[in-house]
Design an enzyme around this catalytic site. Sequence first.
Site, PDB file in Angstrom:
ATOM      1  CG  HIS A  98       9.731   8.146  10.142  1.00 53.74           C
ATOM      2  ND1 HIS A  98       8.478   8.224   9.162  1.00 53.74           N
ATOM      3  CD2 HIS A  98       9.091   7.455  11.054  1.00 53.74           C
ATOM      4  CE1 HIS A  98       7.415   7.954   9.917  1.00 53.74           C
ATOM      5  NE2 HIS A  98       7.817   7.177  11.071  1.00 53.74           N
ATOM      6  CG  ASP A 100       8.998   8.199   5.330  1.00 50.80           C
ATOM      7  OD1 ASP A 100       9.589   8.208   6.548  1.00 50.80           O
ATOM      8  OD2 ASP A 100       8.875   6.886   4.846  1.00 50.80           O
ATOM      9  CD  GLU A 166       9.020   3.884  10.014  1.00 52.15           C
ATOM     10  OE1 GLU A 166       8.878   3.008  10.876  1.00 52.15           O
ATOM     11  OE2 GLU A 166       7.989   4.413   9.504  1.00 52.15           O
ATOM     12  CD  GLU A 167       5.177   5.276   7.708  1.00 51.55           C
ATOM     13  OE1 GLU A 167       5.023   3.700   7.905  1.00 51.55           O
ATOM     14  OE2 GLU A 167       5.026   5.880   8.831  1.00 51.55           O
ATOM     15  CG  ASP A 195       8.379   6.149  14.542  1.00 51.89           C
ATOM     16  OD1 ASP A 195       7.185   6.559  14.366  1.00 51.89           O
ATOM     17  OD2 ASP A 195       8.876   5.648  13.616  1.00 51.89           O
ATOM     18  CG  HIS A 228      -9.542 -28.504 -15.904  1.00 52.06           C
ATOM     19  ND1 HIS A 228     -10.651 -29.190 -15.450  1.00 52.06           N
ATOM     20  CD2 HIS A 228     -10.323 -27.460 -16.613  1.00 52.06           C
ATOM     21  CE1 HIS A 228     -11.734 -28.763 -15.691  1.00 52.06           C
ATOM     22  NE2 HIS A 228     -11.765 -27.689 -16.291  1.00 52.06           N
ATOM     23  CB  SER A 417       9.973  -5.630  14.798  1.00 56.69           C
ATOM     24  OG  SER A 417       9.395  -5.607  13.503  1.00 56.69           O
ATOM     25  CG  HIS A 445       0.753   2.625   9.391  1.00 53.83           C
ATOM     26  ND1 HIS A 445       1.534   1.665   8.744  1.00 53.83           N
ATOM     27  CD2 HIS A 445       1.535   3.727   9.870  1.00 53.83           C
ATOM     28  CE1 HIS A 445       2.877   1.980   9.110  1.00 53.83           C
ATOM     29  NE2 HIS A 445       2.960   3.213   9.741  1.00 53.83           N
TER      30      HIS A 445
END
Lengths: 477, 477
Positions: A98, A100, A166-167, A195, A228, A417, A445
């Site tokens: 990917h 991106d 992808e992100e 990846d 409340h 995953s 990330h």
Amino acid sequence: MAPQLDGYFSQVDKLSDHFIDRLAKAVAIPSISADAARRPDVVRMGEWLAAELKTLGASVELRPLGKQPDQPQLDLPPVILARYGEDKNKRTILVYGHYDVQPAEKSDGWATEPFTLTVGEDGRMFGRGSTDDKGPVLGWLNAIEAHQKAGVDFPVNLLMCFEGMEEYGSEGLDELIEKEGKGYFKDAEAVCISDNYWLGTEKPCLTYGLRGCNYYSVEISGPGADLHSGVFGGTAQEPMTDLVRVLGSLVDTHGKIQIPGIMDQVAPVTSEEEGLYDNISFTMDNLHESLGSKTTIFEDKKPTLMARWRYPSLSVHGVEGAFSAPGAKTVIPAKVIGKFSIRTVPNMEIEQTNEAVYAYVKEVFAKLGSKNTLKVYAQHTGKWWVASPNHWNFRAADKAVERVWGVKPDYTREGGSIPVTLTFEQATGKNVLLLPMGSSTDGAHSINEKLDKKNYIEGIKLLGAYLHYVAEEEQTN
Amino acid sequence: MAPQLDGYFSQVDKLSDHFIDRLAKAVAIPSISADAARRPDVVRMGEWLAAELKTLGASVELRPLGKQPDQPQLDLPPVILARYGEDKNKRTILVYGHYDVQPAEKSDGWATEPFTLTVGEDGRMFGRGSTDDKGPVLGWLNAIEAHQKAGVDFPVNLLMCFEGMEEYGSEGLDELIEKEGKGYFKDAEAVCISDNYWLGTEKPCLTYGLRGCNYYSVEISGPGADLHSGVFGGTAQEPMTDLVRVLGSLVDTHGKIQIPGIMDQVAPVTSEEEGLYDNISFTMDNLHESLGSKTTIFEDKKPTLMARWRYPSLSVHGVEGAFSAPGAKTVIPAKVIGKFSIRTVPNMEIEQTNEAVYAYVKEVFAKLGSKNTLKVYAQHTGKWWVASPNHWNFRAADKAVERVWGVKPDYTREGGSIPVTLTFEQATGKNVLLLPMGSSTDGAHSINEKLDKKNYIEGIKLLGAYLHYVAEEEQTN
């Protein structure tokens, strides 16, 4: 017969500055898919990648994916489909990556400008997307170019699928893969995805399994509106009181899932598997470092790796509808939604797992004797994936690793995953291999994402070598 | 000897349109204390109120309170201190109210413009602040004016304290009250606050008790940063897993507090008290209506009122640091802070309650066998308040209610806290009475806030009558 790779390898070394320059050009395009304002940059990145591929002689298509579902005014960036080579006598390999990247701002805490590839003296190349996933994507292009310049015949026909979302959930990609499984991808004999990451920093790995993920909501409601706590505390049954009791019944501190019918589904450990873990290049120190603490469930490597790879886990993520800000608010929330997920493994079935979860949550709630209303449902489900590591696709990668790095790779699974893996396997019916380029410390990330120069250059050699070994492996699986 | 009130009462009736017009003028000033942009309107409201008081012949001071702690560029609105009457032969009564209001936008769902007092044919007067607390505050001014116009001698010296930040934490007020207890307020012989509501809609009440509130945080932390549940699920001890277990141990669905050492502190029910509840004008239908559901803990009035007024309750408000948005996020939060509070009652002590909470939470956490780190602490604490309903201050109000409304009032306590009540009691050392004007359906903090015309006009009579009876009551308490 071992492939003749020396010419290719030395050409990669000769071109290394050029390849780093290519990566710098890619990193300079801030193709952040999560940021609508950056969408033109994502598209520009896809077009730049397509142009590079055309220059190398590949045939390229930019496939539009329509509008972004959650932002209907926004066009999704195109998927780049490309083919290099049409030789009927060669194997055809499909690769995915990917173009991106995750968001990044200098002010997040980066030591360098995130969209300027900055190569340190120690060979660490900092920049958003360097390792995730522009480095690996360009690895394939660099492998083609090095073959051309070395005058070495490219060993396979290469099909490429590079996406730009992808992100942000790979919007629209599954449909395209499913449609092209017998279309654009029909010649593919195996799939390779670069990846993911080495388990540590010392030793390459081949990844043959991923856990699935079923994500659940437990919704408990009672009063007509938030109350409340002074006025109603002690007189109304509170949904939050019920919810924390339900969430507290799911798993214990030591990770033991309390829901009957989950562990029964887990494939037993084979004697062959028993021996696998000891040799894996991984230490508890690695885990403590990435965890930022020593709050692990297990003290040893083997149960830790088994817990991550081959056993299910349950995590409670949070509560929607309750007070979540800093400070103090004396609210009795009228409707609260607890969120948790189960990471799934062979041979768990999605439906059977869902039913076990629903039955248990309803039973725990029923025991509370509450007048509130319960709903429990799956927000999304995704199956685990395990490939055969004895397939020729893996054998080829194994030999390539040993040739390039001088060591046998670890065979790993991952706890998370990568849904596209299973999609490719199901759409093509072929073996899928995860062949990482970067290492565990790359911070995909995080701030200060980097790719080590050595991983990049040797990784380019590895991708090319893998294709040579693929061309030679007998089709025994 | 019963006071001669007929002249005063008929004057109130004659002036009713004028008094409603005065309320309309006050409602028209959007004095929203929570909204920094509305601060000039809050100040304008205070100045308008001061001017009205001066016109009536009161001496008035606008006391500045300095800057707002959480917005240091913003001046707090002034407290209006006023005195009407200097007769040494009369009793001096201190009254409190507030001239700021809750936020309101037509778009929130109001049927009428929130800052335009709209009087329906059924006598309901809609407008933000109509019942909370501009109606009651103007009640005191209207009582003065009606005495003047009826030529009836005002029966007491009146000290007034009207603040402009009640809906935003009464910033700065406690310090002023504590300082003026023996200063501006030194002549006060009793205190009357009209800033709460009848229990229902049919019968006035006098309120002599409020629960306190101790607000706790339970902070559990482990990893150095938020984690991905795919990568770390099953290998790390998760703070959220521990937190829901701790929060789930505090109270059950039926409101039973599980923390030892709390209920032991609660004053036993006396035989005198046993008989109090049956006659209170309150039904379970009232509760179901205000709750918006039938999810009550008890089926009957008496245990419900006891649970609200004289027993502690524990509510779990939410979790800070976990995933709280809609949708799905597979995060393992690194640090989560659970929030809960205990409503306290006689004879609970703040310190003893805190220690019981800390000890129990630590014990429950210790049993989990977790490597994570626990902190438990009180964010704020506030004591319960109970006054003597046999004091002459209450006896006077009791007689005034019977004279104006023709019924004996209910004697009520409230579940919530009005911290200024206790502050006045402690600063002046005098009896404090809560004497509400509006009814339970006024919707003080909701859309379509209203005050019934009858409650306003009869309420003006009541406040005046109360002062007459106060002047006559013997000082036996």
